[in-house]
Design an enzyme around this catalytic site. Structure first.
Site, PDB file in Angstrom:
ATOM      1  N   HIS A 170       0.851  -1.188   0.000  1.00  0.00           N
ATOM      2  CA  HIS A 170       0.000   0.000   0.000  1.00  0.00           C
ATOM      3  C   HIS A 170       0.887   1.239   0.000  1.00  0.00           C
ATOM      4  CE1 HIS A 170      -4.002  -1.791   0.581  1.00  0.00           C
ATOM      5  NE2 HIS A 170      -3.370  -2.727   1.282  1.00  0.00           N
ATOM      6  N   SER A 224     -18.583  17.580  19.869  1.00  0.00           N
ATOM      7  CA  SER A 224     -17.986  16.712  20.885  1.00  0.00           C
ATOM      8  C   SER A 224     -16.887  17.443  21.638  1.00  0.00           C
ATOM      9  CB  SER A 224     -17.406  15.456  20.236  1.00  0.00           C
ATOM     10  OG  SER A 224     -16.226  15.768  19.503  1.00  0.00           O
ATOM     11  N   GLY A 225     -16.330  18.492  21.012  1.00  0.00           N
ATOM     12  CA  GLY A 225     -15.168  19.168  21.578  1.00  0.00           C
ATOM     13  C   GLY A 225     -13.888  18.690  20.932  1.00  0.00           C
ATOM     14  N   GLY A 226     -14.005  17.674  20.071  1.00  0.00           N
ATOM     15  CA  GLY A 226     -12.837  17.159  19.368  1.00  0.00           C
ATOM     16  C   GLY A 226     -12.498  18.002  18.150  1.00  0.00           C
ATOM     17  N   VAL A 227     -11.427  17.629  17.474  1.00  0.00           N
ATOM     18  CA  VAL A 227     -10.917  18.393  16.337  1.00  0.00           C
ATOM     19  C   VAL A 227     -11.951  18.479  15.221  1.00  0.00           C
ATOM     20  CG1 VAL A 227      -9.097  18.528  14.605  1.00  0.00           C
ATOM     21  CG2 VAL A 227      -8.567  17.670  16.892  1.00  0.00           C
ATOM     22  N   ASP A 228     -12.568  17.353  14.875  1.00  0.00           N
ATOM     23  CA  ASP A 228     -13.435  17.284  13.706  1.00  0.00           C
ATOM     24  C   ASP A 228     -14.648  18.210  13.849  1.00  0.00           C
ATOM     25  OD1 ASP A 228     -11.624  15.291  13.121  1.00  0.00           O
ATOM     26  OD2 ASP A 228     -12.971  13.691  13.778  1.00  0.00           O
ATOM     27  N   SER A 229     -15.370  18.076  14.951  1.00  0.00           N
ATOM     28  CA  SER A 229     -16.571  18.893  15.123  1.00  0.00           C
ATOM     29  C   SER A 229     -16.206  20.368  15.286  1.00  0.00           C
ATOM     30  CB  SER A 229     -17.401  18.402  16.312  1.00  0.00           C
ATOM     31  OG  SER A 229     -16.676  18.489  17.520  1.00  0.00           O
ATOM     32  N   THR A 230     -15.053  20.644  15.892  1.00  0.00           N
ATOM     33  CA  THR A 230     -14.618  22.033  16.066  1.00  0.00           C
ATOM     34  C   THR A 230     -14.331  22.693  14.723  1.00  0.00           C
ATOM     35  OG1 THR A 230     -13.703  21.574  18.255  1.00  0.00           O
ATOM     36  CG2 THR A 230     -12.889  23.531  17.124  1.00  0.00           C
ATOM     37  N   LYS A 374      -7.927  13.182   8.971  1.00  0.00           N
ATOM     38  CA  LYS A 374      -7.630  13.970  10.164  1.00  0.00           C
ATOM     39  C   LYS A 374      -6.551  15.026   9.921  1.00  0.00           C
ATOM     40  CE  LYS A 374      -9.046  12.886  13.760  1.00  0.00           C
ATOM     41  NZ  LYS A 374     -10.262  13.241  14.515  1.00  0.00           N
TER      42      LYS A 374
END
Length: 627
Positions: A170, A224-230, A374
């Site tokens: 890969h 959620s407070g995580g990177v993605d949702s922020t 990410k």
């Protein structure tokens, strides 16, 4: 807008979209298509890449493939399954390899390989990432070998006349160290592509997509407070304005220690005023009450988010006809949930449960990050002006610690008992000759009676973890061999040679008042008591990582709570720090051993901890978490 592109035909690999992402980062525009795509849709295609996938080319249910896509006259590169299908379609033989490969391998160039345009600038011996059971067994006419590994004699092939190239490895994962060089050779030299893609283009594309999809509606986003949702929150605010966006942070009872309060403070300090916090911990704990199946737990959590969302909409007097729902979903969430036609379910993500799917089908969900990974999201966050304390946080998915607390009714089924015994025989039969004589003479191998999820050859596996226990050093602490490389080698050796094992962990501590023989699978569920146990151990680990400067160096740490102990109110703790660029592959973090010993000593002081382990498994064959 019409532009030249490299087309990636997706056979269902966990890494298919990572190929497109790699090419885009390098500046070459790429798109994903089904392998059954009609040649009439191949406008502006300068080259084709055949992805990996979970199937075998000789099976009846192999993905449908339009072989005419190999006859377009443009260069073709096959990877893993793509390597197989190219040989198969051109008259070669493909079947079960004598030895499967999972993880690192060394690709050695042949004399033909040293002259190959695909391998120009690539070291004669280079590290690659393998994940396969099948292999090319006989060459197709006109093909020659340009690279091989210890266990794979046909690891890299080419047919220069037909401009066809294929690799068993890969190239798209970062652990194939010179994968980008191979992609650059293919796109630029072989396909003649010019660089035609950049981050500004991506950002503008996402912003315009939000405006179009939202139209005149407002948007409610799960935070959620995580990177993605922020980052999704910041994108929605930029596209629509804060008056049309409402962030909803739900304290679901699965948060880290003081997490909800810290999240709210971080948002306020960064100028976000359009969010609310809802304490729904009781409803979530009720939703997972006495559930032991990991998939059912995830689904229960996901569906409860919808219920809480509906309750908040009613409480806030929001007009349902004027509000859409947004999520910080990334592409790995979709691919691991079996979200493409040929992919297999690795685990069901909370943002892909039935309730969410129905809203997606109605066009009521906005997912601005759904085509990104990410690292791309973090770069996007920085481009939007977000500071490191928001965009560089470790990932923390919506289900939170609920998926770190493994559950059991305390009963071992006949199937588990049978396969556990087979796993014990496997671990005892595997040759481990990488350790020094002193370490080897005290080494004890065993298997824990709990299953965890893994991903091997693009399929989900649900198998047992093997345990390495070295010499006892006193007060319940065990020897940790000085070289992480030896432990990584042992872990890879074990999982590559096993049918019933997909992880390897090392025992670092055993409560001296509890014999190993007294440790048993206990009845244990995802309740407040076990979540509090996990929170305390997790907080010790994260505090130490911040203090010693390792928090920024690793991608994510998970603290796993196992119902494997001397009594139901005790537990075992597994430490799982990982280094990754894209979530699709990862290596366990090789922490400074003195720091790790200090962490283990502090966690061992918690009165309910009977044992502490460290997970030595990369991804693949294991996933990040255990559920």
């Amino acid at each position: 807008m019409s532009r030249d592109k490299i087309l990636v035909l997706d056979f269902g690999s966990q890494y298919a979209h990572l190929i497109a992402k790699r090419l885009r980062i390098m500046g070459f525009y790429s798109e994903i298509a089904l392998p059954s795509a009609d040649v009439s849709s191949m406008e502006n295609v300068r080259g084709i890449i055949l992805s990996g996938g979970p199937s075998s080319v000789y099976e009846e249910n192999a993905p449908e493939f339009n072989k005419k896509n190999l006859e377009l006259g443009v260069p073709v590169l096959g990877l893993c399954y793509g390597h197989h299908i190219m040989s198969f379609c051109q008259g070669g033989k493909v079947g079960k390899a004598e030895v499967g490969e999972f993880g690192f391998a060394q690709l050695e160039q042949t004399e033909a390989g040293k002259k190959s345009p695909l391998l120009k600038g690539v070291s004669a011996s280079t590290q690659v990432w393998m994940s396969h059971q099948d292999g090319v067994l006989e060459l197709a006419p006109g093909f020659e070998v340009i690279g091989k590994t210890k266990d794979c004699p046909y690891a890299a092939l080419q047919n220069l006349e037909k401009k066809m190239f294929s690799l068993q490895c890969h190239c798209e994962v970062k652990d194939t160290l010179e994968g980008n060089t191979i992609f650059k050779n293919f796109a630029e030299t072989i396909c003649g592509m010019e660089r035609n893609w950049d981050e500004d283009t991506v950002l503008n594309h996402i912003i315009e997509g939000i405006k179009t999809q939202a139209a005149d509606k407002n948007v409610l986003l799960f935070l959620s407070g995580g990177v993605d949702s922020t980052v999704a929150f910041a994108l929605l605010n930029k596209a629509l304005g804060q008056d049309r966006v409402l962030g909803l942070h739900i304290d679901n009872g699965f948060m880290r220690k003081n997490e909800s309060a810290n999240v709210a403070e971080a948002y306020r300090s960064h100028g976000f005023t359009n969010f609310i916090v809802e304490d729904a911990s009781e409803s979530f704990l009720k939703a997972v009450y006495h559930l032991t199946d990991p998939q059912k737990k995830r689904m229960a959590v996901g569906e409860n988010f919808i219920s809480v969302r509906n309750a908040v909409v009613a409480k806030q007097n929001l007009d349902e006809d004027k509000w859409m729902l947004a999520q910080g979903t990334l592409y790995p969430d979709i691919i691991e949930s079996g979200g493409t036609k040929n992919s297999k379910v690795i685990k069901t993500h909370h943002n892909r449960v039935d309730g969410i799917q129905k809203l997606i089908e109605k066009g009521l969900i906005i997912e601005p990050l759904k085509d990104l990974y990410k690292d791309e999201v973090r770069r996007m966050g920085k481009k939007l002006g977000l500071e490191d304390d928001l965009v560089m946080r470790h990932p923390f998915p919506g289900p939170g610690l609920s998926i770190n607390v493994l559950c059991s009714d305390g009963v071992i089924s006949e199937k588990d008992r049978d396969e556990y015994a087979k796993a014990q025989k496997e671990i005892e039969s595997i040759k481990l000759d990488m350790f020094c004589e002193n370490c080897s003479k005290d080494l004890v191998r065993s298997v824990l009676p709990v299953r965890s999820v893994g991903v091997q050859g693009d399929f989900r596996t649900y198998r047992f973890p093997s345990v390495l226990t070295f010499a006892h050093e006193g007060e319940g602490f065990y020897h940790l061999p000085g070289k992480w490389e030896k432990l990584e080698q042992a872990s890879s050796t074990i999982t590559n040679a096993s049918t019933y094992i997909n992880r390897t962990i090392i025992r670092l501590y055993q409560n001296p008042s509890v014999k190993i023989s007294d440790m048993k699978l206990q009845e244990g569920y995802c309740d407040k008591g076990r979540l509090d146990q996990t929170r305390e151990a997790d907080n010790i680990m994260l505090t130490a990582l911040h203090k010693n400067g390792w928090y920024e160096k690793i991608f994510q740490h998970l603290t796993i709570n196992l119902p494997y102990a001397s009594s139901p109110d005790h537990c075992s703790i597994v430490l799982r720090p990982l280094c990754s660029e894209d979530v699709m592959t990862a290596r366990f973090a090789q922490l400074p051993q003195d720091d790790l010993r200090s962490i283990v000593k502090e966690i061992a002081a918690l009165p309910y901890v009977d044992a502490i382990f460290f997970d030595l498994t990369n991804k693949p064959p294991a996933t990040f978490g255990w559920e």
